[in-house]
Design a protein around this motif. Structure first.
Motif, PDB file in Angstrom:
ATOM      1  N   ARG A  56       0.853  -1.183   0.000  1.00  0.00           N
ATOM      2  CA  ARG A  56       0.000   0.000   0.000  1.00  0.00           C
ATOM      3  C   ARG A  56       0.892   1.237   0.000  1.00  0.00           C
ATOM      4  O   ARG A  56       1.625   1.467   0.957  1.00  0.00           O
ATOM      5  CB  ARG A  56      -0.818  -0.036   1.287  1.00  0.00           C
ATOM      6  N   LEU A  64       3.046   2.796   3.026  1.00  0.00           N
ATOM      7  CA  LEU A  64       2.354   2.639   4.309  1.00  0.00           C
ATOM      8  C   LEU A  64       2.437   1.192   4.773  1.00  0.00           C
ATOM      9  O   LEU A  64       2.546   0.917   5.962  1.00  0.00           O
ATOM     10  CB  LEU A  64       0.893   3.081   4.176  1.00  0.00           C
ATOM     11  N   LEU A  76       1.132   5.505  -0.674  1.00  0.00           N
ATOM     12  CA  LEU A  76       0.445   6.782  -0.845  1.00  0.00           C
ATOM     13  C   LEU A  76       1.293   7.678  -1.744  1.00  0.00           C
ATOM     14  O   LEU A  76       2.430   8.014  -1.399  1.00  0.00           O
ATOM     15  CB  LEU A  76       0.237   7.433   0.526  1.00  0.00           C
ATOM     16  N   CYS A 128       6.260   9.332  -2.784  1.00  0.00           N
ATOM     17  CA  CYS A 128       5.717   7.976  -2.660  1.00  0.00           C
ATOM     18  C   CYS A 128       6.078   7.456  -1.273  1.00  0.00           C
ATOM     19  O   CYS A 128       7.253   7.185  -1.003  1.00  0.00           O
ATOM     20  CB  CYS A 128       6.311   7.068  -3.737  1.00  0.00           C
ATOM     21  N   ASP A 129       5.103   7.353  -0.421  1.00  0.00           N
ATOM     22  CA  ASP A 129       5.341   6.877   0.937  1.00  0.00           C
ATOM     23  C   ASP A 129       4.680   5.520   1.133  1.00  0.00           C
ATOM     24  O   ASP A 129       3.452   5.397   1.025  1.00  0.00           O
ATOM     25  CB  ASP A 129       4.825   7.898   1.948  1.00  0.00           C
TER      26      ASP A 129
END
Lengths: 241, 241, 241, 241, 241, 241
Positions: free
Chosen positions: C37, C120, C39, C117-118
């Motif tokens: 996932r 999670l 973000l 773009c992190d």
């Protein structure tokens, strides 16, 4: 019940404020709360931080630090570690906010008052001594600016500011904790107040048992009295010159 | 007088607490105070910091951070800048202290509960949402430890903890400030309380006008009510599973 | 032979692309490849890096990071360590290059598209999910610019871009590796392709046994099919609004 | 069509491998690909990284760097900037992976082969020259270990490894790009191969136009021939002693 | 008494000065004092440091570094550690000061001569070899400027500069210490002199026994003779082209 | 010719040595050379640096720093910049070497004497004042160790150590330069001597015109006399207690 150094619960340690301790700074004070000894220097510098340029307003900011052997056992230098610790950051920000609370920065023009608080010897209350001493040094720096026609308008200083610690030690609320008391305190609070008796900052922390509303009220009352005494000491120092 | 989003002065924003948002963490919560959205993860790790080794006691610590585009305009990453800012340090320390205020670390054995609060979207109150969400994630992590027989004895959690912001906006004391209110507030305060109604932390700051004792009292009363509601929301979330 | 999660060798994990996950970013997507996932947020900022000033051209750059507890066991924050690791650098550069491969920066004016773009939650393929999701967020950010008349000319986007991982696991070429497969893979490859079916980046690494030309060819063919499917998913997401 | 320096498209620049350039290192090579000049030093050190302790296995790792004036215009030192750039990280990791691809670390005991590749003069292909030269220096360091009885068992080196760059310049696939060609290349690829003709790493990037499958195949074929030649040059150098 | 390598007490090691070792630098020298081997590169760059802008004068500065395996056992890179060590700082400053001692910076216009001294192999005397080699590279860079009409006026170089180490080893004053001698020296001194026989820098340190005035005088006399010989070697190298 | 402050060329500024300025340090001195004011603290700490462990010997090391407003205009803190400057490194190392020159570390057991020299106010000669003051603080710290039976054997201190600056100002050799003189000096030298009259360190630098052997001799003679006077002042301070 008497305290470790013979004071009563609502008694400050001896306060000494020596102005002009540095010959080259625009304002400087060596402030002592008992054995706690902090050197406060205020530098007047042209210009403001980038985000404030063009505003026509000045700025006040502060940096707090401890000498490595100000404490009972030596601490590593933050310059050697290459980074500031969280506590240093926190206190620097507190000192800056406290002073900005009584400065009308619009009167300074685009100049910065840079406040350095360096702890030479630590015995509890270094942040409250820093704020209390820094105010007096700031006052002298503003006088220096006035004498050189650097102020836009008056008054720059809308009030004075002082700070004191209070805490619950062995179940009893006490004023101006020294180091051994601070370590034993279940909860402690740093209170920053104006000379006019209003609050600029209240920071209370339960290190041990959480405190209830009644205790909170007692601590605030103790702090109000302590700040009033410190305000008097500041005034006496400023009139002495 | 109604607020920017139609709330009354003593009204919280809608609170949502989603447990188990991460599949791999021992405890995790996505907490929402209105548009403020924080991901809280609790990791159970063996061992304690060096200064605590051999004590037989555990430790609880926290790290708070904001994603670069959680805010209205993008902020640079602290990892890229190579250093943590003062605000990050301050809030990380606050979250850690708040949680330690309700944990009996002697019950944890020499294990550390590492709490990560990452702000995904920010609209004021990120630190209070972090504390409120982190408590629920911590509760789940303690359950995880209990199920694996990792606890020395019970109870680990001596109470619950929640936090809320209050502030004086346009002269009126208000509960749970959203970003635009926070910016306009003359003074604001973050209050951390136990489920039992005692205080763990009180941090009040006058950004604009200093506040007097009467205002301080009103803010504390608002905060007491807000924390009580959040405590109920935490309980509901924990019972839901 | 079926895989750990029941897929066939040439099957993607379920792909979910949620647009507008952040309310304040000019473009944002929560992209999911199975449990992975990420973000993705795209910020439109005025100005370009110093070395590009005066060129009249824009810039696209990216930063990739993982939340500390996105992984199975917690990793230390790079902001706390004070430096970016090699892997973070490498992937950030890959994401930036991949997006620049389909953007005509001359059309942007001197503006920068900053892509964050992190991760999670991580379960393999975080860099390929990042690229695939970032394209959709970038598309939305370009629409945002178009609506405000900020584009010099069209088209800004010369094609779409998607990415997928492939690898040889237990001797068999497989598409879109999840974490456990990635760990066991003798060799793996990340392939970045345009919607038109050409290659922007091919990065193959033998972690275990070196691979021969025949295996390389099979992996490329698998990746071509996977990227085509991802391109379709991107299109569907963009048409859905 | 001839190239800037008169070579044909499938021709390497003159390769020179000078062993023992440093008197104190366990293995060292000055490798030259035309004007590109890299000093490769291999140090045998006792012990392995922490995460590998107790495994009984050794480790191979590499660090790549450029002298500030190896390039046409001077670059700032990374030691002065206080952080490694992304490119340095990326290439260091590539060199390390490439060498580990042909070393059986179980044979080394808990010793580390630390490879330093320092670019003294850069004219394109510094990473491929580094890998090609480092292999020869590594071979000498392994001989040094063998002579001192430090190897657990043989063979340590399961194959040789060499690397070359290829790229499409002005529409034509070319081998071993020098700096001006690299700058003009629409796409380029670094290929790392074993002496046995298998692939350890393939990194292809479209800086300009994306490439199609047919171009990719041509580039791979060029690289296979180039690596075979470099393998022969390595063998000749090792037999020369 | 003969020395470890057969020299007499007042004898230099073989000195080799190879000009133009780098093709791209405005001046470059590979200087060898016996096995000590330093690559000196001088870059001519437009502009001067900020504090010197608008002065119309140029600047000369230097950076010194050692390759990790220039020494007998490998040292960690300062770029990886993220900070320069004290010794690196000290020698960089010494090299810069020494060269500025013979440059009339007013003649350079607002240009900077950036001197890089990188130790490829170390066997004592790396700082003195650096200064001695850097002078020759600087001379070539000034010629390069002259040929392009970049000099304001002449002469830029008011003299030449060379440096040598001396020390008391086993009670006897010796010239140009190699590593093993340096380690055993009770006191040692680095002396930087102009071609004209005056002193630019004298740095004497008692590592073991403090030295008296008579020893100091003997060391200075040895150094005077050594610097004169190095001056002759520099002249020979410059005439050779 | 008289000097800016009325001294003759061979005259020291008034020297004041105040012992025990800090209550908590094992040895501490506030040393003043005219307006130059340095706080020297010596901490006795168990253990030695890693590379010295198991030797049975102790260690002496020093750190030098300036408060930000010790100077005429404020300097940024090195802790805030995140790195130590070259000058700080250089002086720290000089102070440490100077003190080690008169300490027999074998007598200390595996303990470290950590010397902190913090400049509170700077008017030239801060490094020589640091060394001179630090010796007295070190003497007190050794007494502290003796009283607690921590010394292996005596004597620890083989001599005393003091330091002074000399320089050629407007063509005339002068002793103990204050700031304005230091800035105008064509060459200056810092000389560290034992109480017995031998040299530990001689650091002479031509900032302007190189100096010849005759000038060098005159400066050394001035420094010998100055150090002898400082030695007397140290003795007087130590006898005063």
């Amino acid at each position: 019940m008497t305290r470790i150094d013979g004071r009563s619960a609502d008694e400050l340690r001896p306060v000494r404020i020596t102005r002009g301790w540095l010959e080259q700074a625009e304002g400087s004070v060596l402030v002592e709360f008992g054995k706690t000894r902090v050197l406060c220097a205020v530098s007047v510098t042209e210009g403001v931080p980038r985000w404030r340029k063009g505003s026509g307003q000045g700025w006040v900011t502060a940096e707090y630090a401890m000498l490595p052997r100000s404490t009972n056992t030596r601490s590593d230098r933050e310059s050697v570690k290459g980074r500031l610790g969280g506590r240093t950051h926190e206190i620097s920000r507190l000192v800056g906010r406290s002073l900005r609370g009584i400065v009308d920065t619009a009167m300074l023009g685009e100049n910065t008052l840079m406040v350095d608080c360096d702890v030479l010897q630590a015995d509890g209350g270094t942040r409250t001594a820093s704020i209390t001493g820094a105010y007096v040094a700031l006052h002298d720096a503003v006088t220096w600016m006035r004498e050189r026609g650097l102020l836009v308008r008056e008054p720059v200083l809308t009030d004075s500011v002082a700070a004191v610690s209070v805490g619950v030690v062995d179940g009893e609320p006490m004023l101006d904790l020294k180091y051994e008391e601070d370590v034993r305190a279940g909860s402690d609070m740093n209170v920053v107040m104006t000379g006019g008796g209003t609050f600029i900052e209240v920071q209370g922390t339960a290190e041990g048992a959480p405190f209830d509303r009644a205790e909170l009220d007692k601590l605030l009352t103790l702090a109000e009295a302590g700040c009033a005494e410190l305000t008097a000491a500041q005034r006496a120092a400023l009139e002495a010159s």
